[in-house]
Design a protein around this motif. Sequence first.
Motif, PDB file in Angstrom:
ATOM      1  N   THR A 130       0.824  -1.177   0.000  1.00 45.19           N
ATOM      2  CA  THR A 130       0.000   0.000   0.000  1.00 45.19           C
ATOM      3  C   THR A 130       0.871   1.245   0.000  1.00 45.19           C
ATOM      4  O   THR A 130       1.844   1.351   0.743  1.00 45.19           O
ATOM      5  CB  THR A 130      -0.915   0.022   1.238  1.00 45.19           C
ATOM      6  OG1 THR A 130      -1.735  -1.128   1.207  1.00 45.19           O
ATOM      7  CG2 THR A 130      -1.768   1.264   1.257  1.00 45.19           C
ATOM      8  N   ARG A 155       2.173   4.697   0.972  1.00 49.02           N
ATOM      9  CA  ARG A 155       2.102   5.398   2.233  1.00 49.02           C
ATOM     10  C   ARG A 155       1.634   6.818   2.007  1.00 49.02           C
ATOM     11  O   ARG A 155       2.116   7.507   1.114  1.00 49.02           O
ATOM     12  CB  ARG A 155       3.478   5.411   2.883  1.00 49.02           C
ATOM     13  CG  ARG A 155       3.509   5.964   4.281  1.00 49.02           C
ATOM     14  CD  ARG A 155       4.912   5.987   4.830  1.00 49.02           C
ATOM     15  NE  ARG A 155       5.473   4.655   4.804  1.00 49.02           N
ATOM     16  CZ  ARG A 155       6.333   4.259   3.884  1.00 49.02           C
ATOM     17  NH1 ARG A 155       6.717   5.064   2.937  1.00 49.02           N
ATOM     18  NH2 ARG A 155       6.805   3.036   3.907  1.00 49.02           N
ATOM     19  N   ALA A 209      -1.722  -5.071  14.885  1.00 51.22           N
ATOM     20  CA  ALA A 209      -1.982  -4.280  13.677  1.00 51.22           C
ATOM     21  C   ALA A 209      -0.904  -3.237  13.425  1.00 51.22           C
ATOM     22  O   ALA A 209      -0.576  -2.950  12.266  1.00 51.22           O
ATOM     23  CB  ALA A 209      -3.348  -3.603  13.778  1.00 51.22           C
ATOM     24  N   VAL A 236       0.579  -3.417   9.692  1.00 53.02           N
ATOM     25  CA  VAL A 236       0.459  -2.285   8.772  1.00 53.02           C
ATOM     26  C   VAL A 236       1.818  -1.663   8.478  1.00 53.02           C
ATOM     27  O   VAL A 236       2.202  -1.476   7.318  1.00 53.02           O
ATOM     28  CB  VAL A 236      -0.499  -1.221   9.358  1.00 53.02           C
ATOM     29  CG1 VAL A 236      -0.446   0.063   8.530  1.00 53.02           C
ATOM     30  CG2 VAL A 236      -1.921  -1.757   9.407  1.00 53.02           C
ATOM     31  N   ASP A 284       3.572  -1.753   4.723  1.00 53.74           N
ATOM     32  CA  ASP A 284       3.558  -0.575   3.857  1.00 53.74           C
ATOM     33  C   ASP A 284       4.916   0.112   3.757  1.00 53.74           C
ATOM     34  O   ASP A 284       5.064   1.130   3.092  1.00 53.74           O
ATOM     35  CB  ASP A 284       2.469   0.419   4.289  1.00 53.74           C
ATOM     36  CG  ASP A 284       2.798   1.196   5.554  1.00 53.74           C
ATOM     37  OD1 ASP A 284       3.912   1.055   6.095  1.00 53.74           O
ATOM     38  OD2 ASP A 284       1.917   1.962   6.010  1.00 53.74           O
ATOM     39  N   THR A 301       3.021   4.919  12.333  1.00 54.34           N
ATOM     40  CA  THR A 301       2.007   3.944  11.925  1.00 54.34           C
ATOM     41  C   THR A 301       0.745   4.084  12.758  1.00 54.34           C
ATOM     42  O   THR A 301      -0.377   4.050  12.226  1.00 54.34           O
ATOM     43  CB  THR A 301       2.557   2.514  12.043  1.00 54.34           C
ATOM     44  OG1 THR A 301       3.728   2.390  11.240  1.00 54.34           O
ATOM     45  CG2 THR A 301       1.520   1.494  11.582  1.00 54.34           C
ATOM     46  N   ILE A 332      -3.001   4.898  11.406  1.00 54.32           N
ATOM     47  CA  ILE A 332      -4.139   4.023  11.700  1.00 54.32           C
ATOM     48  C   ILE A 332      -5.284   4.830  12.307  1.00 54.32           C
ATOM     49  O   ILE A 332      -6.447   4.659  11.936  1.00 54.32           O
ATOM     50  CB  ILE A 332      -3.716   2.880  12.636  1.00 54.32           C
ATOM     51  CG1 ILE A 332      -2.804   1.889  11.898  1.00 54.32           C
ATOM     52  CG2 ILE A 332      -4.941   2.136  13.187  1.00 54.32           C
ATOM     53  CD1 ILE A 332      -2.216   0.805  12.798  1.00 54.32           C
ATOM     54  N   ALA A 367      -6.762   1.097   7.323  1.00 57.43           N
ATOM     55  CA  ALA A 367      -5.868   0.301   8.156  1.00 57.43           C
ATOM     56  C   ALA A 367      -6.451  -1.080   8.420  1.00 57.43           C
ATOM     57  O   ALA A 367      -5.728  -2.089   8.411  1.00 57.43           O
ATOM     58  CB  ALA A 367      -5.614   1.021   9.488  1.00 57.43           C
ATOM     59  N   LEU A 401      -6.002  -3.072   5.224  1.00 61.40           N
ATOM     60  CA  LEU A 401      -4.608  -3.449   5.014  1.00 61.40           C
ATOM     61  C   LEU A 401      -4.195  -4.554   5.978  1.00 61.40           C
ATOM     62  O   LEU A 401      -3.504  -5.498   5.595  1.00 61.40           O
ATOM     63  CB  LEU A 401      -3.699  -2.235   5.186  1.00 61.40           C
ATOM     64  CG  LEU A 401      -2.191  -2.501   5.069  1.00 61.40           C
ATOM     65  CD1 LEU A 401      -1.852  -3.186   3.748  1.00 61.40           C
ATOM     66  CD2 LEU A 401      -1.399  -1.204   5.223  1.00 61.40           C
ATOM     67  N   SER A 402      -4.630  -4.450   7.228  1.00 65.30           N
ATOM     68  CA  SER A 402      -4.312  -5.504   8.198  1.00 65.30           C
ATOM     69  C   SER A 402      -4.829  -6.850   7.721  1.00 65.30           C
ATOM     70  O   SER A 402      -4.144  -7.875   7.844  1.00 65.30           O
ATOM     71  CB  SER A 402      -4.926  -5.167   9.561  1.00 65.30           C
ATOM     72  OG  SER A 402      -4.362  -4.000  10.107  1.00 65.30           O
TER      73      SER A 402
END
Length: 370
Positions: A2, A4, A64, A68, A72, A271, A275, A282, A285-286
């Motif tokens: 992903t 950033r 997480a 994440v 990323d 991060t 989130i 988030a 993505l997790s």
Amino acid sequence: MTARPARLTAALLAAGLLASLGACSSSAAGEPAAGSTADASAAAADLAEAPELRLGYFANLTHAVALVGVDDGTYQEALGDTTLTTSIFNAGPAAVEALFGGAIDATFIGPNPAINAFAQSNGEAVRIVSGATSGGAQLVVRDGIDSPEDLVGTTLATPQLGNTQDVALRAWLAEEGLETSLTGGASDVTIAPQENSQTLDLFKAGELDGAWLPEPWASRLVVDAGAHVLLDEKELWPEGDFVTTHLIVATEYLSKYPGTVKKLLEAEYATSEWIAANPDEAKTLSNTVIEKLSGKPLSTDVLDRAWGNLRITLDPIASSLQTSADHAVAAGTSKETDLQGIYDLTLLNEVLAENDQEPVSDGGLGASGK
């Protein structure tokens, strides 16, 4: 991977610049105390950095901030020339074994394995340097179990003997007057530590009566296997706040490479901020990372339920740690331990200050007092 957000990269750059300016104004006098980065920060103009950081974490939503940030690229970007390598674990005791064996340098982990690691090494081997997650653990059971009394004669699963959920279950059962055994002897309730994926399969097959699990596994048993919640662990804590996951570092690594640990914390901070600002992205993505690591994504219903039970926080909620230690003693999985020195939040509070955030407390259990 992903992309950033620009503001996340900016946060990392700002933190790095402030850290650099702060380091240049530090005093070079004095020797650091063993296991403490407070004096180490003041003792060197430039904080030493390692060629490699070997980081452990789990394929759980309670991790997480690692799922994440590693995926990323935030962590590697923050670490700069330090190579990041990662290892995935199912439960805390296995991660501690890897740290003791020299296979990893730091790991996201639950409170009780961290306490055990500290105790087993006489307070020398590890330090808690940051929080990560609060909440996200539940006792879920089959139909027909609606009270603690209904658990007599049942078999319940936990992720691993001595892990955070295993200790929480044993301690709670003891408080309810129900006996358990660490060795498989006679007891009111049988506890069967095992892989979380195995727990789901056995529960579906009717071979388990329930389990005390972290997210997303508690939600998987509820949504995918028809379990219901007998107890949400947050009900046992003041204001529902307790540490589920925090970050520990090998003391030797922390003392030798405080610059690398600070950059790791900068990545964790950036991060966590992303989130908080982008919870839906988030969450998605997790789930994508969990699919990469485990081979299967969470369903939308499981993901939404589990995500709602968590709070990402760098505050280690130190006030809950002594209670977790007391639970382990009551459960018989650990001996009574003096936790003085288990925290070293110096670098974390530097990162927070550089981002205009309030410091977090070590609850009087900081390394400076050891």
